[in-house]
Design a protein around this motif. Structure first.
Motif, mmCIF file in Angstrom:
data_model
loop_
_atom_site.group_PDB
_atom_site.id
_atom_site.type_symbol
_atom_site.label_atom_id
_atom_site.label_comp_id
_atom_site.label_asym_id
_atom_site.label_seq_id
_atom_site.Cartn_x
_atom_site.Cartn_y
_atom_site.Cartn_z
ATOM 1 N N SER A 149 0.878 -1.208 -0.106
ATOM 2 C CA SER A 149 0.218 0.033 0.060
ATOM 3 C C SER A 149 0.883 1.275 0.222
ATOM 4 O O SER A 149 0.373 2.301 -0.149
ATOM 5 N N GLY A 150 2.121 1.012 0.347
ATOM 6 C CA GLY A 150 3.127 2.079 0.098
ATOM 7 C C GLY A 150 2.891 3.329 1.334
ATOM 8 O O GLY A 150 3.126 4.445 1.382
ATOM 9 N N ILE A 151 2.375 2.538 2.453
ATOM 10 C CA ILE A 151 1.913 3.581 3.543
ATOM 11 C C ILE A 151 2.706 3.232 5.038
ATOM 12 O O ILE A 151 2.974 2.054 4.909
ATOM 13 N N TRP A 163 1.547 3.573 8.948
ATOM 14 C CA TRP A 163 0.635 4.060 9.949
ATOM 15 C C TRP A 163 1.300 4.438 11.198
ATOM 16 O O TRP A 163 1.939 3.637 11.575
ATOM 17 N N SER A 181 1.739 8.388 3.536
ATOM 18 C CA SER A 181 1.553 7.697 2.066
ATOM 19 C C SER A 181 2.471 8.247 1.106
ATOM 20 O O SER A 181 3.490 9.235 1.424
ATOM 21 N N GLY A 182 2.692 7.628 -0.179
ATOM 22 C CA GLY A 182 3.281 8.012 -1.203
ATOM 23 C C GLY A 182 4.766 7.148 -1.271
ATOM 24 O O GLY A 182 5.402 7.768 -1.959
ATOM 25 N N LEU A 183 4.816 6.214 -0.425
ATOM 26 C CA LEU A 183 6.156 5.302 -0.298
ATOM 27 C C LEU A 183 5.993 4.638 -1.622
ATOM 28 O O LEU A 183 4.663 4.093 -1.958
#
Lengths: 652, 360
Positions: free
Chosen positions: B103-105, B107, B121-123
């Motif tokens: 998910s490229g995130i 938490w 996010s955005g990874l």
């Protein structure tokens, strides 16, 4: 041209023909269908053929929608216009064989067909047969979908044009031109369709839940189908060439929309499928040959860039997969009133070029089929058939099939039919050669299947009712399953033993009431399909429904015609589907059932017909595949123009 | 004729209903409402990876006081799914960072309640996160040839350290971060090095050549870096365990596995940092002063599919996840320090990383 010449050479010098013809042989002479009489090799009772009502209703759609809304076949859709696969009677997508003019179009790598890129407009006839036992082809285990182009000889010129426009910037343009006489007919069909597919949906995987646009989901398909048919005395020679280009962006699932790198991910497919068919009729004997050449390619592309400076390329995958296949079928069929005898021989060669295997493999296959059908009494007929098949010089697999049919004379319209057969499915090229993980030691899957089919047909001058019930059971051994290893990659093994059973119902009802013409089409399928292998028992998931196959699904279509106006209402229901082998009480372990309703209204003018369709009328939120968003209510407007000029220059 | 048609349709409907009832007489599971207290209590987290591209990752929590494994903790407390392939957790103060690979995130959650505090996010394909201090953390990446630098307190991305290779496990020692280059997926760079990052300057300063696929690393009580290498997924090289001097970066010992077809992984260490554990089909234990690889298994695999490994810092119990067939819930097996089994706990699909909140 080169391709045509090559195919002709292959026909003339390569072989002498005598071959198999799975689909019932039908040629159109003017407006009259000439059918083979005597005992049919695929019983009508086991076949669902889409009539002109269905074909016209779905003419602007793809085959996946027509099957989903009008057959007992389960369609798994990865989004609007996304990959759609078909599953028969609790089996997998690669167990469904698709025959185009008698030639299987399942690719050798995955063995499955994407029904979302088969426009109904390109086909004249579509039918489905569940359970492949008794089919004289390299077959799957689930069932066969047959799509055919049928020649209509007669001196005429026919032009049909269709334009569609709909929600999400979806447009489709279709054109068909047919010209010919009693001896020769040529038909060209072209289409082009595209969609931005950028609908808004509620992303419940986002934090917090929010309305989002479906990004990177556009698609664009175009293609043409060219046919030439020559009819001379007892011979019919046909050539068909189906060429298509599909471009599809691949959107992320709802949980992954925040992924970085501005991903550009798409898949481009292109194919050229060509088939030459020769049929020769002499008395009760029919000889036929079919030779085909397919050249197909697929490109998968993924590019991401750094989210932060210096914004360099992070991922770049540009993967090509290509294959070419030659296939030949020869058959001889001798029909008399009391019996039918047939023999068929087929062989094929497939070559695959891909970055995903260590080498570019080839595969040679041979099949030999012999069968006979005869009447035991006036009401009772028996068929027996045996097929022997070998791939790459493997030990030939034997596939026997028996069918007993009973049509009591006292109860006109009733038919009862029972089948018993064994079918093999050979592993796909990916199963054998994928790197890493491909397993060259895989055996073919073996299915023992049986069905009981009952049909009742009641016809009067105002009402036609056709009802079918099928009860089936299949025991599939050595089912191929990809399983994890300690090396972080998966390996296919012959581990599963799937026991599939259930029943299907099909009802067609047409009646007339004054100026009203009413038609009802309904299907329901109950499917129980479980893995009963020792591995499944050890892992404690035997007895649980296979993933993504609903126990219940069905559809209903109602059509009312009043003079030149018509109303069409359809509904399809898909029951709960498991997405893991867990118990149901955990989220993500299943997808809830959903029911969709669509409505269409149309009017026929002299040459022009216009239809407005509203899909997902109730604006239902649902997922066909976990975290793949589906569109809410959407619209489609269809204009079509049709002109037929017959030889006496009359326009009708 | 209409009446006949109607009668026919009615009979058919009756038949459908009757047969459907016969076939559908199966037990329906009953959902029981689950009520959670605010704090999770003493115990450990289990990240269930879920299936790649299914988006069905989940979080379980074992409450040691009640001996209960809570399922779907993240979803139940936040009403949002964890994402696609939950990879790892990192604890920092009152917070835990959950890295969700596909998910490229990342938490940020309250470590005691599992409630979301923030999100990055955005990874690309994040794998592990290591906290340097309150202002700086590193996140390794399976696809990007570098490390993402983020502000630990705000979870804002600050930049990238280019490494020329994709990055996996990280270990912090004094002012160095050791980074394993585990994968060569979709790249031509070699995947047989441990890179050294200067955390003051955020610069790559050195690298150490080891065997292919260094998949896990730990520090022992002497400050030595232990690196376990599988030898490559195609078994190109003999798997090996390395002991590396963290000051001069010299390789002090290499323990080679005799079976080239083996794939040892999941090197971990106990709380006192004097005993190593790893999975090589079975679970093995090895003191840090041993002179050879262990000959006998600490725990036999039997019919289990050991996937991840951890040692409870509070109890010294050894915890091993069993991914099963990857399509249904797996288990966490608990073993006493002597290797005898305590119990097994049902988790989620592909239970992987086990995380301990050291604040408890």
């Amino acid at each position: 041209m080169k391709l045509i010449s090559l195919s002709l050479l292959f026909v003339i010098f390569g072989t002498v023909q005598l071959v198999s013809n799975t689909a019932p042989d039908t040629i159109q002479l003017g407006q009259i269908e000439v059918r083979a009489s005597a005992i049919r090799l695929v019983e009508e009772i086991r076949k669902l053929e889409f009539d002109s009502l269905s074909m016209n209703t779905f003419k602007s759609q793809d085959l996946s929608l027509m099957l989903r809304q009008n057959s007992p076949v389960f369609i798994k859709e990865n989004g609007f216009g996304g990959l759609s696969t078909a599953s028969f009677r609790g089996t997998a997508a690669n167990h469904t064989v698709v025959l185009w003019n008698g030639v299987p179009i399942n690719g050798p790598q995955l063995g499955q067909v994407d029904f979302s890129v088969i426009p109904v407009f390109l086909m004249d006839k579509v039918s489905v047969v569940a359970g492949t036992a008794g089919v004289q082809q390299a077959a799957g285990i689930g069932g066969v979908v047959t799509v055919d182009n049928v020649p209509a000889f007669g001196r005429n010129l026919s032009i049909e044009a269709m334009q569609t426009a709909g929600s999400f910037s979806s447009f489709g343009s279709y054109l068909s031109v047919k010209a010919g006489n009693e001896k020769f007919v040529a038909q060209t069909r072209l289409f082009r369709k595209r969609s931005e597919n950028d609908f808004y949906y509620l992303n419940t995987a986002a934090w917090p839940s929010q309305e989002m646009k479906h990004d990177n989901a556009s698609w664009f398909d175009q293609g043409f189908l060219q046919e030439f048919h020559l009819h001379a005395k007892n011979t019919v020679l046909s050539f068909a060439s189906w060429n298509q280009w599909n471009e599809r962006n691949l959107p992320p699932i709802m949980t992954n929309v925040g992924r970085g790198g501005n991903p550009k991910e798409y898949q481009h497919d292109a194919f050229s499928r060509n088939v030459i068919t020769w049929k020769y009729y002499i008395g009760s004997l029919k000889l036929a040959n079919r030779v085909s050449y397919f050249n197909e390619s697929q490109n998968y592309y993924l590019k991401t860039t750094s989210s932060f400076e210096p914004y360099a390329i992070v991922t770049l995958i540009d993967s090509d997969n290509r294959f070419q296949s030659w296939q030949n079928n020869f058959s001889a069929n001798y029909q008399k009133t009391k019996y039918t005898i047939e023999a068929a021989f087929d062989f094929g060669l497939e070559n695959v070029q891909t970055d995903n295997y260590l080498e570019n493999p080839s595969r040679l296959s041979f099949g030999l089929t012999g069968g006979a059908a005869f009447y035991i009494s006036n009401a009772l007929s028996l068929k027996g058939q045996i097929r022997i098949e070998s791939v790459n010089h493997s030990i030939p697999g034997v596939q026997p099939f028996f069918e007993l049919s009973y049509s009591p004379k006292r109860l006109k319209g009733l038919s009862i039919n029972g089948t018993l057969g064994r079918v093999l499915r050979f592993p796909t090229m990916n199963d054998l050669y994928w790197f890493p993980g491909g397993n060259p030691d895989l055996k073919p899957e073996r299915s023992l299947q049986s069905s009981l089919n009952i049909a009742y047909e009641a016809i009067s001058h105002r009402v036609v009712s056709k009802s079918k019930v099928s009860i089936y059971v299949s025991d599939i051994k050595d089912w191929i399953q990809w399983r994890p290893t300690t090396f972080m990659y998966w390996v296919p093994e012959n581990v599963a033993r799937v026991f599939a059973r259930g029943f299907e119902l099909n009802q067609q009802l047409d009646f007339q009431c004054g100026a009203w013409k009413m038609s009802i089409r309904g299907n329901y399928a109950f499917t129980l399909t479980t893995d009963e292998s020792p591995v499944a028992k050890l892992d404690n998931y035997s007895g649980r429904q296979l993933i993504y196959i609903p126990r219940h699904h069905g559809n209903l279509m109602l059509r009312a015609d009043y003079k030149e106006a018509y109303l069409n209402i359809n509904s399809d229901y898909v029951g709960k589907r498991h997405v893991s082998y867990n118990d149901d009480h955990l989220i993500y372990d299943y997808l809830p059932a959903y029911q969709l309703i669509g409505i269409g209204v149309g009017y026929r003018f002299k040459y022009v017909e216009t239809t407005l369709k509203v899909n997902n009328l109730l604006d239902k939120e649902y997922q066909a595949v976990l975290w793949r968003p589906m569109p809410g209510r959407y619209f489609e407007l269809v204009f079509s123009y049709k002109l037929d000029i017959k030889r006496n220059r009359d326009v009708d | 004729m209409l009446i006949k048609a109607f009668r026919l349709a009615s009979e058919l409907l009756l038949f459908i209903v009757t047969v459907a009832m016969i076939f559908s007489c199966t037990k329906t599971p009953v959902d029981e409402p689950i009520e959670y207290e605010n704090k999770l209590g003493n115990g450990f987290y289990v990240l269930n990876e879920g299936n790649f591209t299914y988006g069905n990752a989940s979080m379980s929590y074992y409450q040691s006081d009640s001996s209960k494994m809570l399922q779907q903790v993240f979803y139940n407390r936040n009403d949002v799914p964890l994402g696609d392939v939950a990879q790892s957790m990192t604890f920092w103060g009152d917070y835990a960072f959950v890295i969700v690979n596909n998910s490229g995130i990342v938490w940020a959650i309250n470590a005691e309640t599992a409630k979301i505090v923030s999100k990055l996010s955005g990874l690309h394909s994040p794998r592990y996160m290591i906290v340097i201090d309150a202002n700086k953390s590193y996140i390794s990446d399976f696809q990007m040839k570098g490390i993402t630098v983020v502000n630990t307190s705000t979870l804002q991305a600050q930049g990238t350290i280019l490494t020329g290779k994709t990055t996996e496990r990280m270990v912090l020692y004094q002012d160095k971060v050791f980074v394993a280059n585990w994968s060569n997926y979709n790249q031509t760079s070699t995947n047989n090095t441990i890179q050294v990052i200067d955390v003051i300057r955020d610069k790559l300063t050195d690298s150490i050549v080891v065997t292919k696929e260094p998949n896990s690393m730990v520090l022992d009580k002497f400050g030595k870096l232990w690196v376990l290498c599988s030898g490559g997924y195609l078994n190109e090289e003999q798997p090996a365990l390395y002991k590396i001097n963290t000051t001069n970066l010299a390789i002090e010992s290499v323990f080679t596995f005799q079976n080239i077809n083996s794939s040892p992984n999941q090197l971990t260490i106990n709380a006192s940092s004097d005993t190593l554990y790893f999975i090589n089909n079975n679970i093995y234990r090895m003191p840090v002063d041993a002179t050879s690889l262990p000959e006998h298994a600490f725990v036999d695999r039997k019919n289990r599919n050991f996937y991840h490994l951890a040692v409870d810092p509070n109890t010294s119990e050894v915890l091993a996840t069993d991914a099963g067939n990857y399509l249904q819930s797996g288990y966490v097996f608990r073993f006493k320090p002597d290797g005898t089994i305590i119990d097994s706990l049902a988790a989620g699909i592909i239970p992987g990383f086990i995380g301990f909140n050291r604040n408890h």
